[in-house]
Structure formats: structure tokens, C-alpha cells
Design a protein around this motif. Structure first.
Motif, PDB file in Angstrom:
ATOM      1  N   UNK A 209       0.811  -1.228   0.000  1.00 46.67           N
ATOM      2  CA  UNK A 209       0.000   0.000   0.000  1.00 46.67           C
ATOM      3  C   UNK A 209       0.844   1.277   0.000  1.00 46.67           C
ATOM      4  N   UNK A 210       2.152   1.138   0.033  1.00 52.05           N
ATOM      5  CA  UNK A 210       3.016   2.318   0.133  1.00 52.05           C
ATOM      6  C   UNK A 210       2.762   3.319  -1.012  1.00 52.05           C
ATOM      7  N   UNK A 211       2.623   2.847  -2.270  1.00 51.32           N
ATOM      8  CA  UNK A 211       2.333   3.814  -3.353  1.00 51.32           C
ATOM      9  C   UNK A 211       1.027   4.575  -3.108  1.00 51.32           C
ATOM     10  N   UNK A 212       0.032   3.911  -2.511  1.00 55.68           N
ATOM     11  CA  UNK A 212      -1.240   4.588  -2.221  1.00 55.68           C
ATOM     12  C   UNK A 212      -1.036   5.673  -1.160  1.00 55.68           C
ATOM     13  N   UNK A 246      -3.615   5.898   7.920  1.00 53.77           N
ATOM     14  CA  UNK A 246      -2.960   5.462   6.678  1.00 53.77           C
ATOM     15  C   UNK A 246      -1.488   5.153   6.934  1.00 53.77           C
ATOM     16  N   UNK A 247      -0.818   6.027   7.715  1.00 53.03           N
ATOM     17  CA  UNK A 247       0.591   5.799   8.008  1.00 53.03           C
ATOM     18  C   UNK A 247       0.770   4.479   8.770  1.00 53.03           C
ATOM     19  N   UNK A 248      -0.059   4.277   9.804  1.00 53.84           N
ATOM     20  CA  UNK A 248       0.082   3.037  10.583  1.00 53.84           C
ATOM     21  C   UNK A 248      -0.319   1.815   9.753  1.00 53.84           C
ATOM     22  N   UNK A 249      -1.254   1.980   8.820  1.00 57.32           N
ATOM     23  CA  UNK A 249      -1.642   0.853   7.961  1.00 57.32           C
ATOM     24  C   UNK A 249      -0.458   0.418   7.103  1.00 57.32           C
ATOM     25  N   UNK A 250       0.334   1.376   6.606  1.00 59.22           N
ATOM     26  CA  UNK A 250       1.493   0.977   5.785  1.00 59.22           C
ATOM     27  C   UNK A 250       2.549   0.309   6.670  1.00 59.22           C
TER      28      UNK A 250
END
Ligand code: PMV
Length: 344
Positions: A209-212, A246-250
Motif C-alpha cells: 500500500x506504500x504507493x497509495x 494510513x501511516x500506521x496501515x502501511x
């Protein structure tokens, strides 16, 4: 054995203080251009209650740099990053003089409370002074950023941005612009397992998911900035929490996973969202650690403090208001004398 009076006096010294900062719009990931530039823009609030005081002494008898943090000699990678900043200062000052650095945090180091931010900001200001360099705030911010990217923002007070791939941070609004607070719930104060630098590399390499994240972070940054400028609490709250998740999800979907959040962190996320739905001005954010920082209005601080103190798993609560920019301080006679005595 040498007495304090026999020690040679420093040929230069500088003392400075800087506050930590917490990002409302997060950065996570370095630019492929290198040089410790960030891959996404970020916006932070400088915090008055989390401070680092650093003193740099240039003493003729030193044959290598010495770094003392909270009374303990620092070695390894942490020292290398300090020495790299001192090397850049030496280069600018055309000096080969080694330095002794003494730094004191008034909050737990490496607990997700951004001690590297206040630490590198204070070091940049104190070492520039010791080497007699008259650098601008932007130049000092650039020096701090090369040590730790989030430190670029601690040069300034109030609300501060660091654009994607920017050399230096820039002020967005002063500390007086908005009566807000960040109330920190310390859930674990120990050293973290994964450093932010290593964690970012792992995320960029392995998270699908990093590009997202790279795609979405600039939009959240713009939303937070617009909310701050308009003093729109709900707008900042929604965008800040989304940036945090979002940051923690990556992080969590990297391999191996980087999971900083603990049970108490997640319980607090639920509680804060429930309270906001009931009309309270509260929003959560977490960095490279389990501690929850609750963004709130100045008028609501007491209520947040009470809530956090009554929460199981919360060890301490630190109330932070918008803080000032990094600044030089008068050299401290006592510290110098004590440090010399220790050396004798
Ligand atoms: O302090 P650094 O540059 O290693 O990275 C810290 C990044 C976060 O604190 C997690 C987010 C941010 O923007 O401060």
C-alpha cells in the motif's frame, strides 16, 4: 586528577533549547533523491512541554567528539548522526575542532515522543553558535533535517510545514494563532523495537500500500493546512486521524510488520471517536510508538486530562500547548563545571 579550574576553557560554546513537535499531517518515507529528504509533505505543531536543552563545547584537548544524552555517553549510530551534523558545521566553519555535546530531554527518549526532533533542532542551533556560524533559521532547519527529518520542523514555533523533498521547514502559523493543545498519553515509555529510519525503509520496500500512501498524503496535508489556517477543528481532526491511520496501515502491512500500537492505544482510538461524535473537540494521533496524542481545544484540556488519567494502561499524561521556536540560551555555568569535574 585534574581540578575544574585546571581544565582548559572552551574555545567556543553554544547552548540552545528546542521543543518537540507532533505531526498533524504525517510524513513516513524518504525521497529516492536521498539526502534525508522526505517523500511526502508534513505539517506539525511545536509543543511547549517537551523540550531538549543542548550545550556544545569546543575544547582544545578533545581528540574525538563526545556525546552525552541525559547524563549517559552515546555510542553507535545515534552518535554517528550527531557527529555527521558536527562535521557539516566544521566544514562550514573551516574548523577541525572536536566537540563535547551535552543534551538533556525533559521527557522519555525514544518513546514515540519525537526526542530526535527536539534533539537535532537544539543541536543545530547550539553547534552553529559554538562554531561561530551565523546561519538563518532555514539553514539551521536544513541542518536539523539532515540529522532527523522531523527535526527540521522544530526550528519553528507553532504550526510548521515541511514540504515533500524540501531542504528546510517553514512556519505556517504562530503559536498564538489558535488556542489548541496536544495532550500526550504515555502508554509505554521504553525504547521502541523498530527505529523510524529503519521502519521507513522496510515500509517502502515491502508494503503493497506504500504507493497509495504516497499518493494520498499530499491531499491530507493540504486538508490539515487549510483546517489549521481556518481554525476549523473538525476539518483538522478528520484529516489528522486519516493521516495517522494510513501511516500506521502501511507500517503494519510491511514485512515483517511494524506494529507500534498497543491494546490501550486502540481502546483510546475508540473512546476518542465516540466522544467526538458526542460533540467533544478531541482527535487522536500516534507516531512511531504506542502513545496517543490527543489534539483538543485549549478550553477542553482539563476534560481530556481527566479522561486520560482515568484510562487503564496510561502511565503519564503530559499537557502540551503550542510551543516556541528553537533558540539559543545563555551558557550554563553549573553544567559546565559539573561536566568538567566528572571528566577530571
Ligand atoms: O523523526 P524521523 O524523521 O525519523 O521520523 C518521524 C516520523 C513520524 O514521527 C512518525 C511522523 C512525522 O511526520 O513526524
Amino acid at each position: 586528577m585534574r581540578t575544574p579550574t585546571e581544565a582548559k576553557s572552551p574555545i567556543g560554546r553554544g547552548r540552545a533549547e528546542a521543543c518537540a513537535n507532533i505531526a498533524l499531517a504525517k510524513y513516513w518515507g524518504k525521497s529516492s533523491r536521498g539526502g534525508n529528504l522526505t517523500a511526502v509533505p508534513s505539517l506539525s505543531l511545536t509543543l511547549d512541554a517537551l523540550r531538549t536543552r543542548t550545550e556544545v563545547f569546543l575544547e582544545p584537548e578533545l581528540t574525538s567528539d563526545r556525546v552525552v544524552l541525559n547524563g549517559e555517553e552515546v555510542e553507535g549510530r545515534a552518535r554517528d548522526r550527531v557527529v555527521a551534523l558536527l562535521d557539516r558545521m566544521r566544514f562550514m566553519a573551516a574548523s577541525s575542532q572536536k566537540a563535547r555535546v551535552e543534551s538533556q530531554n525533559d521527557f522519555p527518549t525514544a518513546a514515540g515522543l519525537a526526542s530526535s526532533a527536539s534533539g537535532f533542532a537544539a543541536l543545530a542551533v547550539a553547534s552553529a553558535r559554538a562554531f561561530g556560524l551565523a546561519l538563518t533559521a532555514a539553514q539551521l532547519s536544513s541542518q536539523a533535517r539532515q540529522g532527523s527529518a522531523s527535526a527540521a520542523r522544530s526550528l519553528f514555533g507553532g504550526f510548521v510545514e515541511l514540504d515533500r523533498e524540501a531542504d528546510a521547514a517553514a512556519p505556517v502559523a504562530t503559536a498564538e494563532h489558535w488556542d489548541v493543545a496536544m495532550v500526550v498519553a504515555v502508554i509505554a515509555a521504553g525504547q521502541k523495537d523498530v527505529s523510524s529510519t529503519g521502519g521507513m525503509v522496510q515500509t517502502a520496500k515491502t508494503c503493497p500500500y506504500y504507493p497509495a500512501w504516497l499518493d494520498k498524503a499530499p491531499e491530507l496535508f493540504r486538508e490539515v493546512k487549510a483546517g489549521v489556517l481556518a481554525r476549523d477543528f473538525a476539518r483538522v481532526a478528520e484529516a489528522m486521524e486519516e493521516s495517522t491511520r494510513l501511516m500506521h496501515a502501511t507500517m503494519m502491512t510491511s514485512v515483517p510488520p511494524i506494529l507500534y500500537l498497543r491494546g490501550a492505544t486502540v481502546e483510546l482510538m475508540h473512546e476518542i471517536v465516540r466522544r467526538r461524535r458526542n460533540g467533544e473537540p478531541v482527535a487522536y494521533t500516534m507516531d512511531a510508538g504506542p502513545n496517543v496524542k490527543v489534539f483538543t481545544l485549549g478550553s477542553h484540556v482539563k476534560k481530556v486530562e481527566q479522561m486520560l488519567r482515568a484510562t487503564e494502561g496510561v502511565q503519564h499524561v503530559i499537557v502540551c500547548r503550542p510551543g516556541p521556536r528553537a533558540a539559543t540560551l545563555q551558557p550554563q555555568g553549573n553544567l559546565t563545571a559539573a561536566a568538567r569535574q566528572e571528566e577530571a
